[in-house]
Design a protein around this motif. Structure first.
Motif, PDB file in Angstrom:
ATOM      1  N   LEU A 160       0.809  -1.164  -0.101  1.00 25.20           N
ATOM      2  CA  LEU A 160       0.254  -0.023   0.001  1.00 25.20           C
ATOM      3  C   LEU A 160       0.715   1.224   0.102  1.00 25.20           C
ATOM      4  CD1 LEU A 160      -2.868  -0.722   2.534  1.00 25.20           C
ATOM      5  CD2 LEU A 160      -3.013  -0.993   0.138  1.00 25.20           C
ATOM      6  N   ALA A 161       2.131   1.197   0.346  1.00 23.25           N
ATOM      7  CA  ALA A 161       3.000   2.333   0.323  1.00 23.25           C
ATOM      8  C   ALA A 161       3.032   3.120  -0.772  1.00 23.25           C
ATOM      9  CB  ALA A 161       4.289   2.088   0.780  1.00 23.25           C
ATOM     10  N   PHE A 198       1.694   7.178  -1.096  1.00 23.58           N
ATOM     11  CA  PHE A 198       2.721   8.169  -1.496  1.00 23.58           C
ATOM     12  C   PHE A 198       2.002   9.141  -2.559  1.00 23.58           C
ATOM     13  CE2 PHE A 198       6.332  10.252  -3.338  1.00 23.58           C
ATOM     14  CZ  PHE A 198       7.096  10.467  -2.433  1.00 23.58           C
ATOM     15  N   PHE A 199       1.583   8.373  -3.764  1.00 24.96           N
ATOM     16  CA  PHE A 199       1.279   9.112  -4.761  1.00 24.96           C
ATOM     17  C   PHE A 199      -0.364   9.596  -4.849  1.00 24.96           C
ATOM     18  CE2 PHE A 199       5.264   7.332  -6.248  1.00 24.96           C
ATOM     19  CZ  PHE A 199       5.704   8.525  -6.739  1.00 24.96           C
ATOM     20  N   PHE A 200      -1.011   8.609  -4.564  1.00 26.53           N
ATOM     21  CA  PHE A 200      -2.616   8.784  -4.659  1.00 26.53           C
ATOM     22  C   PHE A 200      -3.017   9.765  -3.477  1.00 26.53           C
ATOM     23  CE2 PHE A 200      -2.446   5.436  -7.788  1.00 26.53           C
ATOM     24  CZ  PHE A 200      -3.374   5.708  -8.725  1.00 26.53           C
ATOM     25  N   TYR A 201      -2.821   9.199  -2.250  1.00 28.99           N
ATOM     26  CA  TYR A 201      -3.289   9.683  -1.063  1.00 28.99           C
ATOM     27  C   TYR A 201      -2.415  11.070  -1.033  1.00 28.99           C
ATOM     28  CZ  TYR A 201      -6.055   9.664   3.248  1.00 28.99           C
ATOM     29  OH  TYR A 201      -6.784   9.994   4.394  1.00 28.99           O
ATOM     30  N   GLY A 202      -1.284  11.135  -0.750  1.00 31.17           N
ATOM     31  CA  GLY A 202      -0.448  12.393  -1.031  1.00 31.17           C
ATOM     32  C   GLY A 202      -0.739  13.461  -2.049  1.00 31.17           C
ATOM     33  N   ALA A 214       2.255   3.347  -9.479  1.00 29.00           N
ATOM     34  CA  ALA A 214       2.152   3.163  -8.151  1.00 29.00           C
ATOM     35  C   ALA A 214       0.874   2.092  -8.120  1.00 29.00           C
ATOM     36  CB  ALA A 214       1.805   4.315  -7.259  1.00 29.00           C
ATOM     37  N   TYR A 215       0.002   2.326  -9.079  1.00 23.45           N
ATOM     38  CA  TYR A 215      -1.456   1.624  -8.836  1.00 23.45           C
ATOM     39  C   TYR A 215      -0.879   0.143  -9.722  1.00 23.45           C
ATOM     40  CZ  TYR A 215      -5.737  -0.329 -10.526  1.00 23.45           C
ATOM     41  OH  TYR A 215      -6.718  -0.942 -10.825  1.00 23.45           O
ATOM     42  N   LEU A 269       0.158  -5.662  -8.950  1.00 20.23           N
ATOM     43  CA  LEU A 269       1.376  -6.764  -9.184  1.00 20.23           C
ATOM     44  C   LEU A 269       1.615  -7.481  -7.747  1.00 20.23           C
ATOM     45  CD1 LEU A 269       3.606  -5.253 -11.782  1.00 20.23           C
ATOM     46  CD2 LEU A 269       1.794  -7.113 -12.212  1.00 20.23           C
ATOM     47  N   ARG A 270       1.820  -6.649  -6.688  1.00 20.24           N
ATOM     48  CA  ARG A 270       2.185  -7.037  -5.484  1.00 20.24           C
ATOM     49  C   ARG A 270       1.023  -8.244  -5.069  1.00 20.24           C
ATOM     50  NH1 ARG A 270       6.787  -5.901  -2.182  1.00 20.24           N
ATOM     51  NH2 ARG A 270       5.764  -7.121  -0.880  1.00 20.24           N
ATOM     52  N   GLY A 271      -0.408  -7.756  -5.125  1.00 22.31           N
ATOM     53  CA  GLY A 271      -1.241  -8.558  -4.801  1.00 22.31           C
ATOM     54  C   GLY A 271      -1.307  -9.703  -5.561  1.00 22.31           C
ATOM     55  N   ARG A 272      -0.888  -9.821  -6.767  1.00 23.57           N
ATOM     56  CA  ARG A 272      -0.733 -11.293  -7.454  1.00 23.57           C
ATOM     57  C   ARG A 272       0.376 -11.989  -6.828  1.00 23.57           C
ATOM     58  NH1 ARG A 272      -1.829  -8.836 -13.552  1.00 23.57           N
ATOM     59  NH2 ARG A 272      -4.103  -8.367 -13.334  1.00 23.57           N
ATOM     60  N   ARG A 273       1.503 -11.355  -6.665  1.00 25.36           N
ATOM     61  CA  ARG A 273       2.758 -11.979  -6.284  1.00 25.36           C
ATOM     62  C   ARG A 273       2.319 -12.462  -4.980  1.00 25.36           C
ATOM     63  NH1 ARG A 273       8.352  -9.403  -4.946  1.00 25.36           N
ATOM     64  NH2 ARG A 273       7.651  -9.449  -2.892  1.00 25.36           N
ATOM     65  N   ASP A 274       1.907 -11.727  -3.804  1.00 29.54           N
ATOM     66  CA  ASP A 274       1.490 -12.254  -2.662  1.00 29.54           C
ATOM     67  C   ASP A 274       0.467 -13.221  -2.476  1.00 29.54           C
ATOM     68  OD1 ASP A 274       3.732 -10.722  -1.829  1.00 29.54           O
ATOM     69  OD2 ASP A 274       2.346  -8.762  -1.311  1.00 29.54           O
TER      70      ASP A 274
END
Length: 412
Positions: free
Chosen positions: A218-219, A223-227, A393-394, A399-404
Protein backbone atom coordinates in the motif's frame (compact mmCIF):
# COMPACT_ATOMS: atom_id res chain seq x y z
CA UNK A 1 -5.66 -5.61 24.69
CA UNK A 2 -8.58 -3.29 24.02
CA UNK A 3 -11.10 -1.48 26.18
CA UNK A 4 -14.23 -0.53 24.24
CA UNK A 5 -15.86 2.74 25.27
CA UNK A 6 -19.64 2.95 25.74
CA UNK A 7 -21.52 4.68 22.93
CA UNK A 8 -21.81 8.05 24.69
CA UNK A 9 -18.14 8.04 25.67
CA UNK A 10 -17.14 7.17 22.11
CA UNK A 11 -19.17 10.09 20.73
CA UNK A 12 -17.60 12.52 23.23
CA UNK A 13 -14.09 11.35 22.39
CA UNK A 14 -14.81 11.60 18.67
CA UNK A 15 -16.08 15.19 19.00
CA UNK A 16 -13.08 16.26 21.09
CA UNK A 17 -10.61 14.98 18.51
CA UNK A 18 -12.77 16.21 15.61
CA UNK A 19 -12.41 19.84 16.76
CA UNK A 20 -8.61 19.61 16.74
CA UNK A 21 -8.61 17.85 13.35
CA UNK A 22 -10.94 20.50 11.90
CA UNK A 23 -8.44 23.19 12.88
CA UNK A 24 -5.46 21.20 11.62
CA UNK A 25 -7.11 20.82 8.21
CA UNK A 26 -7.90 24.54 8.11
CA UNK A 27 -4.25 25.38 8.87
CA UNK A 28 -3.07 22.82 6.31
CA UNK A 29 -5.22 24.05 3.42
CA UNK A 30 -5.22 27.80 4.02
CA UNK A 31 -2.08 28.38 1.90
CA UNK A 32 -4.07 27.67 -1.27
CA UNK A 33 -6.38 30.60 -0.49
CA UNK A 34 -3.57 32.84 0.78
CA UNK A 35 -1.25 32.04 -2.15
CA UNK A 36 -2.07 35.22 -4.18
CA UNK A 37 -1.64 37.51 -1.14
CA UNK A 38 1.59 35.85 -0.02
CA UNK A 39 3.01 35.74 -3.55
CA UNK A 40 2.34 39.47 -4.01
CA UNK A 41 3.63 40.58 -0.59
CA UNK A 42 6.77 38.43 -0.59
CA UNK A 43 7.39 38.13 -4.39
CA UNK A 44 7.12 34.32 -4.29
CA UNK A 45 7.56 32.12 -7.37
CA UNK A 46 5.82 28.80 -8.04
CA UNK A 47 8.63 26.80 -6.43
CA UNK A 48 8.44 29.05 -3.35
CA UNK A 49 4.72 28.45 -2.99
CA UNK A 50 5.28 24.72 -3.40
CA UNK A 51 8.01 24.71 -0.75
CA UNK A 52 5.94 26.90 1.60
CA UNK A 53 2.92 24.62 1.40
CA UNK A 54 5.16 21.58 1.52
CA UNK A 55 6.98 22.91 4.60
CA UNK A 56 3.91 22.11 6.66
CA UNK A 57 4.01 18.53 5.42
CA UNK A 58 7.77 18.34 5.95
CA UNK A 59 7.32 19.16 9.63
CA UNK A 60 4.34 16.83 9.78
CA UNK A 61 6.23 13.95 8.17
CA UNK A 62 9.32 14.45 10.35
CA UNK A 63 7.23 13.73 13.45
CA UNK A 64 5.57 10.53 12.31
CA UNK A 65 8.16 7.97 13.45
CA UNK A 66 8.63 9.31 16.99
CA UNK A 67 4.88 10.01 17.09
CA UNK A 68 3.96 6.35 16.57
CA UNK A 69 6.12 5.20 19.47
CA UNK A 70 4.83 8.01 21.69
CA UNK A 71 1.22 7.12 20.91
CA UNK A 72 1.72 3.44 21.71
CA UNK A 73 3.55 4.31 24.94
CA UNK A 74 1.78 7.42 26.28
CA UNK A 75 -1.59 7.40 24.52
CA UNK A 76 -3.47 9.92 22.35
CA UNK A 77 -4.31 12.44 25.08
CA UNK A 78 -0.82 13.29 26.34
CA UNK A 79 0.73 13.29 22.87
CA UNK A 80 -1.97 15.51 21.37
CA UNK A 81 -1.72 18.08 24.14
CA UNK A 82 2.05 18.27 23.94
CA UNK A 83 2.17 18.77 20.18
CA UNK A 84 -0.77 21.16 19.85
CA UNK A 85 1.18 23.65 21.95
CA UNK A 86 3.77 23.69 19.16
CA UNK A 87 0.98 24.44 16.66
CA UNK A 88 -0.01 27.48 18.70
CA UNK A 89 3.59 28.71 18.56
CA UNK A 90 3.80 28.01 14.81
CA UNK A 91 0.65 29.99 14.05
CA UNK A 92 1.95 32.96 16.03
CA UNK A 93 5.38 32.73 14.33
CA UNK A 94 3.78 32.68 10.87
CA UNK A 95 1.65 35.72 11.76
CA UNK A 96 4.69 37.90 12.49
CA UNK A 97 6.97 36.66 9.67
CA UNK A 98 8.76 39.37 7.68
CA UNK A 99 10.25 37.17 4.96
CA UNK A 100 10.04 33.78 3.28
CA UNK A 101 12.26 32.06 5.85
CA UNK A 102 9.95 33.19 8.66
CA UNK A 103 6.88 31.98 6.79
CA UNK A 104 8.54 28.62 6.14
CA UNK A 105 9.60 28.21 9.77
CA UNK A 106 6.06 28.96 10.94
CA UNK A 107 4.60 26.42 8.53
CA UNK A 108 7.06 23.73 9.62
CA UNK A 109 6.17 24.35 13.27
CA UNK A 110 2.46 24.16 12.43
CA UNK A 111 3.05 20.85 10.70
CA UNK A 112 4.90 19.49 13.73
CA UNK A 113 2.18 20.73 16.08
CA UNK A 114 -0.80 19.17 14.34
CA UNK A 115 0.99 15.95 13.36
CA UNK A 116 -1.02 13.89 15.87
CA UNK A 117 -4.46 15.32 15.07
CA UNK A 118 -5.48 12.30 12.99
CA UNK A 119 -3.05 9.62 14.18
CA UNK A 120 -3.93 10.13 17.85
CA UNK A 121 -7.68 9.50 17.42
CA UNK A 122 -7.14 6.61 15.00
CA UNK A 123 -4.78 4.98 17.50
CA UNK A 124 -7.36 5.47 20.23
CA UNK A 125 -10.18 4.14 18.03
CA UNK A 126 -8.16 0.95 17.47
CA UNK A 127 -8.43 0.28 21.23
CA UNK A 128 -11.63 2.10 22.24
CA UNK A 129 -14.06 1.45 19.36
CA UNK A 130 -15.71 -1.70 18.11
CA UNK A 131 -13.96 -3.01 15.01
CA UNK A 132 -17.03 -2.37 12.84
CA UNK A 133 -16.98 1.32 13.87
CA UNK A 134 -13.34 2.01 13.00
CA UNK A 135 -13.83 2.46 9.23
CA UNK A 136 -16.81 4.74 9.87
CA UNK A 137 -14.94 6.81 12.45
CA UNK A 138 -12.01 7.18 10.04
CA UNK A 139 -14.28 8.39 7.23
CA UNK A 140 -16.05 10.85 9.49
CA UNK A 141 -12.77 12.23 10.81
CA UNK A 142 -11.80 12.87 7.19
CA UNK A 143 -15.22 14.50 6.71
CA UNK A 144 -14.37 16.82 9.61
CA UNK A 145 -11.07 17.58 7.89
CA UNK A 146 -12.95 18.44 4.71
CA UNK A 147 -15.09 20.83 6.75
CA UNK A 148 -11.89 22.51 7.91
CA UNK A 149 -10.76 22.80 4.30
CA UNK A 150 -14.12 24.32 3.39
CA UNK A 151 -13.54 26.91 6.12
CA UNK A 152 -10.12 27.66 4.58
CA UNK A 153 -11.60 28.78 1.25
CA UNK A 154 -14.43 31.30 0.85
CA UNK A 155 -14.72 32.15 4.57
CA UNK A 156 -11.00 33.00 4.64
CA UNK A 157 -11.32 34.92 1.37
CA UNK A 158 -14.15 36.98 2.87
CA UNK A 159 -12.19 37.72 6.05
CA UNK A 160 -8.94 38.73 4.31
CA UNK A 161 -10.08 42.21 3.12
CA UNK A 162 -11.34 42.98 6.62
CA UNK A 163 -8.43 41.81 8.75
CA UNK A 164 -5.54 40.77 6.50
CA UNK A 165 -3.87 37.39 6.78
CA UNK A 166 -1.82 38.03 9.95
CA UNK A 167 -4.74 38.39 12.43
CA UNK A 168 -6.22 35.26 10.89
CA UNK A 169 -3.33 33.28 12.38
CA UNK A 170 -3.76 34.94 15.77
CA UNK A 171 -7.32 33.61 15.80
CA UNK A 172 -6.15 30.16 14.75
CA UNK A 173 -3.67 30.09 17.63
CA UNK A 174 -6.49 30.90 20.05
CA UNK A 175 -8.79 28.21 18.64
CA UNK A 176 -6.05 25.56 18.79
CA UNK A 177 -5.53 26.43 22.46
CA UNK A 178 -9.28 25.96 22.97
CA UNK A 179 -9.12 22.51 21.35
CA UNK A 180 -6.36 21.57 23.79
CA UNK A 181 -8.68 22.39 26.69
CA UNK A 182 -11.44 20.22 25.18
CA UNK A 183 -9.10 17.23 24.75
CA UNK A 184 -7.79 17.66 28.30
CA UNK A 185 -11.34 17.53 29.66
CA UNK A 186 -13.00 14.89 27.46
CA UNK A 187 -10.43 12.32 26.33
CA UNK A 188 -9.51 9.44 28.68
CA UNK A 189 -5.92 8.71 29.56
CA UNK A 190 -3.92 5.67 28.44
CA UNK A 191 -4.16 3.67 31.64
CA UNK A 192 -5.08 0.32 33.12
CA UNK A 193 -5.42 -2.88 31.12
CA UNK A 194 -5.75 -1.04 27.84
CA UNK A 195 -2.34 0.62 28.24
CA UNK A 196 0.70 -0.26 26.22
CA UNK A 197 2.39 -2.30 28.96
CA UNK A 198 -0.36 -4.88 28.63
CA UNK A 199 0.99 -5.68 25.18
CA UNK A 200 4.62 -5.93 26.16
CA UNK A 201 5.13 -9.05 24.05
CA UNK A 202 5.16 -6.89 20.93
CA UNK A 203 8.72 -5.72 20.16
CA UNK A 204 9.50 -2.02 20.00
CA UNK A 205 10.54 -0.10 16.91
CA UNK A 206 9.23 -0.17 13.37
CA UNK A 207 10.86 -3.28 11.91
CA UNK A 208 7.62 -5.31 11.96
CA UNK A 209 5.80 -2.46 10.21
CA UNK A 210 8.33 -1.88 7.42
CA UNK A 211 8.65 -5.60 6.69
CA UNK A 212 4.93 -6.31 6.53
CA UNK A 213 3.93 -7.23 2.94
CA UNK A 214 0.58 -5.45 3.14
CA UNK A 215 2.25 -2.23 4.28
CA UNK A 216 4.74 -2.44 1.41
CA UNK A 217 1.97 -3.09 -1.06
CA UNK A 218 0.00 0.00 0.00
CA UNK A 219 2.91 2.40 0.53
CA UNK A 220 3.15 3.67 -3.11
CA UNK A 221 -0.61 4.28 -3.15
CA UNK A 222 -0.31 6.31 0.02
CA UNK A 223 2.61 8.30 -1.42
CA UNK A 224 1.22 9.17 -4.85
CA UNK A 225 -2.57 8.80 -4.67
CA UNK A 226 -3.31 9.89 -1.09
CA UNK A 227 -0.41 12.34 -0.97
CA UNK A 228 -1.21 13.63 -4.44
CA UNK A 229 -4.89 14.13 -3.63
CA UNK A 230 -3.93 16.26 -0.62
CA UNK A 231 -1.31 18.14 -2.64
CA UNK A 232 -3.91 19.15 -5.23
CA UNK A 233 -6.62 19.87 -2.68
CA UNK A 234 -4.40 22.01 -0.45
CA UNK A 235 -2.33 23.82 -3.10
CA UNK A 236 -2.18 23.11 -6.82
CA UNK A 237 -5.88 23.13 -7.64
CA UNK A 238 -5.88 26.84 -6.72
CA UNK A 239 -2.96 27.97 -8.93
CA UNK A 240 -4.27 25.80 -11.78
CA UNK A 241 -7.65 27.51 -11.63
CA UNK A 242 -6.03 30.96 -11.64
CA UNK A 243 -3.06 30.53 -13.98
CA UNK A 244 -4.44 27.89 -16.36
CA UNK A 245 -8.24 28.25 -16.26
CA UNK A 246 -8.19 32.05 -15.81
CA UNK A 247 -10.11 32.29 -12.52
CA UNK A 248 -9.92 35.41 -10.36
CA UNK A 249 -8.71 34.91 -6.76
CA UNK A 250 -12.31 35.07 -5.52
CA UNK A 251 -13.47 32.58 -8.17
CA UNK A 252 -10.58 30.28 -7.25
CA UNK A 253 -11.52 30.48 -3.56
CA UNK A 254 -15.12 29.65 -4.50
CA UNK A 255 -13.86 26.71 -6.56
CA UNK A 256 -11.81 25.41 -3.64
CA UNK A 257 -14.87 25.88 -1.42
CA UNK A 258 -17.00 23.62 -3.61
CA UNK A 259 -14.19 21.09 -4.03
CA UNK A 260 -14.00 20.74 -0.26
CA UNK A 261 -17.79 20.69 0.14
CA UNK A 262 -17.91 17.79 -2.30
CA UNK A 263 -15.17 16.01 -0.36
CA UNK A 264 -17.11 16.53 2.86
CA UNK A 265 -20.17 14.88 1.34
CA UNK A 266 -18.17 11.99 -0.08
CA UNK A 267 -16.48 11.21 3.24
CA UNK A 268 -19.85 11.32 4.98
CA UNK A 269 -21.10 8.79 2.43
CA UNK A 270 -18.03 6.59 2.95
CA UNK A 271 -18.76 6.62 6.68
CA UNK A 272 -22.32 5.50 6.07
CA UNK A 273 -21.57 2.88 3.43
CA UNK A 274 -18.08 1.53 4.21
CA UNK A 275 -19.12 -1.09 6.83
CA UNK A 276 -21.62 -2.60 4.36
CA UNK A 277 -19.30 -2.28 1.35
CA UNK A 278 -16.40 -3.90 3.16
CA UNK A 279 -18.55 -6.88 4.13
CA UNK A 280 -19.53 -7.33 0.48
CA UNK A 281 -16.37 -6.36 -1.40
CA UNK A 282 -13.25 -5.60 0.69
CA UNK A 283 -10.69 -2.81 0.85
CA UNK A 284 -8.36 -4.03 -1.88
CA UNK A 285 -11.14 -4.65 -4.37
CA UNK A 286 -12.67 -1.21 -3.78
CA UNK A 287 -9.33 0.50 -4.39
CA UNK A 288 -8.53 -1.66 -7.41
CA UNK A 289 -11.80 -0.60 -9.04
CA UNK A 290 -11.88 3.02 -7.88
CA UNK A 291 -8.34 4.30 -8.45
CA UNK A 292 -8.29 3.98 -12.27
CA UNK A 293 -11.08 6.57 -12.34
CA UNK A 294 -8.71 8.97 -10.56
CA UNK A 295 -6.10 8.43 -13.29
CA UNK A 296 -8.63 8.95 -16.07
CA UNK A 297 -9.93 12.19 -14.56
CA UNK A 298 -6.40 13.57 -14.21
CA UNK A 299 -5.69 12.62 -17.83
CA UNK A 300 -8.82 14.51 -18.82
CA UNK A 301 -7.74 17.58 -16.82
CA UNK A 302 -4.35 17.59 -18.54
CA UNK A 303 -5.96 17.28 -21.96
CA UNK A 304 -8.62 19.92 -21.30
CA UNK A 305 -6.14 22.50 -20.00
CA UNK A 306 -7.92 25.88 -19.56
CA UNK A 307 -11.33 24.20 -19.83
CA UNK A 308 -10.63 22.17 -16.66
CA UNK A 309 -11.82 24.18 -13.69
CA UNK A 310 -13.14 23.55 -10.20
CA UNK A 311 -15.60 20.86 -11.31
CA UNK A 312 -12.83 18.78 -12.84
CA UNK A 313 -10.64 19.08 -9.74
CA UNK A 314 -13.57 18.21 -7.51
CA UNK A 315 -14.12 15.05 -9.57
CA UNK A 316 -10.43 14.19 -9.30
CA UNK A 317 -10.44 14.51 -5.50
CA UNK A 318 -13.70 12.55 -5.21
CA UNK A 319 -12.29 9.76 -7.37
CA UNK A 320 -9.22 9.55 -5.12
CA UNK A 321 -11.17 9.22 -1.85
CA UNK A 322 -11.31 5.43 -2.03
CA UNK A 323 -7.60 5.42 -1.16
CA UNK A 324 -8.55 6.74 2.30
CA UNK A 325 -9.75 3.21 3.11
CA UNK A 326 -6.13 2.13 3.15
CA UNK A 327 -5.39 4.01 6.39
CA UNK A 328 -7.63 2.09 8.82
CA UNK A 329 -6.90 -1.08 6.82
CA UNK A 330 -3.21 -0.72 7.66
CA UNK A 331 -4.05 -0.27 11.35
CA UNK A 332 -6.21 -3.40 11.41
CA UNK A 333 -3.44 -5.44 9.79
CA UNK A 334 -1.44 -5.09 13.02
CA UNK A 335 -2.14 -5.88 16.70
CA UNK A 336 -3.46 -2.97 18.82
CA UNK A 337 -0.09 -2.48 20.52
CA UNK A 338 1.44 -1.66 17.12
CA UNK A 339 -1.44 0.48 15.86
CA UNK A 340 0.21 3.81 16.62
CA UNK A 341 3.43 2.85 14.85
CA UNK A 342 1.64 1.31 11.86
CA UNK A 343 -0.59 4.36 11.40
CA UNK A 344 2.25 6.82 11.87
CA UNK A 345 4.54 4.97 9.47
CA UNK A 346 1.82 4.99 6.82
CA UNK A 347 1.08 8.63 7.54
CA UNK A 348 4.76 9.37 7.07
CA UNK A 349 4.52 7.83 3.62
CA UNK A 350 1.41 9.91 2.80
CA UNK A 351 2.77 13.24 3.93
CA UNK A 352 6.19 12.65 2.45
CA UNK A 353 4.20 12.18 -0.76
CA UNK A 354 2.36 15.45 -0.21
CA UNK A 355 5.64 17.30 0.28
CA UNK A 356 7.30 15.72 -2.76
CA UNK A 357 4.28 16.25 -5.04
CA UNK A 358 3.67 19.84 -3.90
CA UNK A 359 7.27 20.95 -4.25
CA UNK A 360 7.94 18.70 -7.24
CA UNK A 361 5.10 20.15 -9.29
CA UNK A 362 6.31 23.67 -8.49
CA UNK A 363 9.85 22.75 -9.56
CA UNK A 364 8.53 21.09 -12.72
CA UNK A 365 6.35 24.08 -13.67
CA UNK A 366 9.34 26.43 -13.32
CA UNK A 367 11.64 24.00 -15.16
CA UNK A 368 9.31 23.64 -18.14
CA UNK A 369 8.87 27.43 -18.22
CA UNK A 370 12.66 27.80 -18.28
CA UNK A 371 12.71 25.46 -21.29
CA UNK A 372 10.46 27.88 -23.15
CA UNK A 373 6.97 26.52 -22.51
CA UNK A 374 4.22 28.98 -21.70
CA UNK A 375 2.21 28.78 -18.48
CA UNK A 376 -0.52 26.37 -19.59
CA UNK A 377 1.79 23.77 -21.23
CA UNK A 378 4.16 24.00 -18.23
CA UNK A 379 1.34 23.08 -15.85
CA UNK A 380 0.12 20.32 -18.19
CA UNK A 381 3.59 18.79 -18.47
CA UNK A 382 4.11 18.89 -14.69
CA UNK A 383 0.76 17.16 -14.11
CA UNK A 384 1.62 14.56 -16.75
CA UNK A 385 4.75 13.64 -14.76
CA UNK A 386 2.64 13.21 -11.66
CA UNK A 387 0.13 11.08 -13.61
CA UNK A 388 2.87 8.71 -14.78
CA UNK A 389 4.14 8.24 -11.20
CA UNK A 390 0.60 7.49 -9.98
CA UNK A 391 0.05 4.95 -12.74
CA UNK A 392 3.22 3.11 -11.72
CA UNK A 393 2.06 3.08 -8.08
CA UNK A 394 -1.25 1.53 -9.12
CA UNK A 395 0.56 -1.11 -11.19
CA UNK A 396 2.72 -1.96 -8.15
CA UNK A 397 -0.43 -2.39 -6.03
CA UNK A 398 -1.93 -4.85 -8.53
CA UNK A 399 1.28 -6.78 -9.16
CA UNK A 400 2.14 -7.15 -5.46
CA UNK A 401 -1.36 -8.43 -4.82
CA UNK A 402 -0.85 -11.19 -7.36
CA UNK A 403 2.71 -11.95 -6.22
CA UNK A 404 1.61 -12.27 -2.62
CA UNK A 405 -1.12 -14.66 -3.76
CA UNK A 406 -3.86 -12.11 -3.09
CA UNK A 407 -2.99 -11.44 0.53
CA UNK A 408 -6.39 -11.00 2.24
CA UNK A 409 -7.44 -7.54 3.32
CA UNK A 410 -7.57 -6.95 7.06
CA UNK A 411 -11.05 -7.76 8.27
CA UNK A 412 -12.88 -5.17 10.38
Amino acid sequence: MTHTLPRRGAVVVFLAFALAYFLSALVRAVTATLAPSLAQEFALQARDLGLLAGGYFLGFAAMQLPLGSWLDRHGPKKVSLGLLGVAVAGSLWFSVATGFSGLLAGRVLCGVGVSACLMAPLTGYRRWFQASAQMRANAWMLMTGSLGMVASTLPVQWVLPLTGWRPLFWGLALLIALSMAVIALWVPGWAGASGPRADGAVPGGYAMVWRHPYFRRLAPLGFFFYGGMLAMQTLWAGPWMQRVAGYTPLESAAGLFWINVSMLGVFWAWGMLSPWLLRKVGVDQLMAVGLPLCLLVLLGIIGAGPQAGSGAWALFCIACTCVSLSQPAVAMAFPPALAGRALSAYNLVIFAGVFVVQWGIGLAVDAFAALGLSTVPSFQAAMALYLSCSAMAYAWFLLRGRRDNALPSPAP
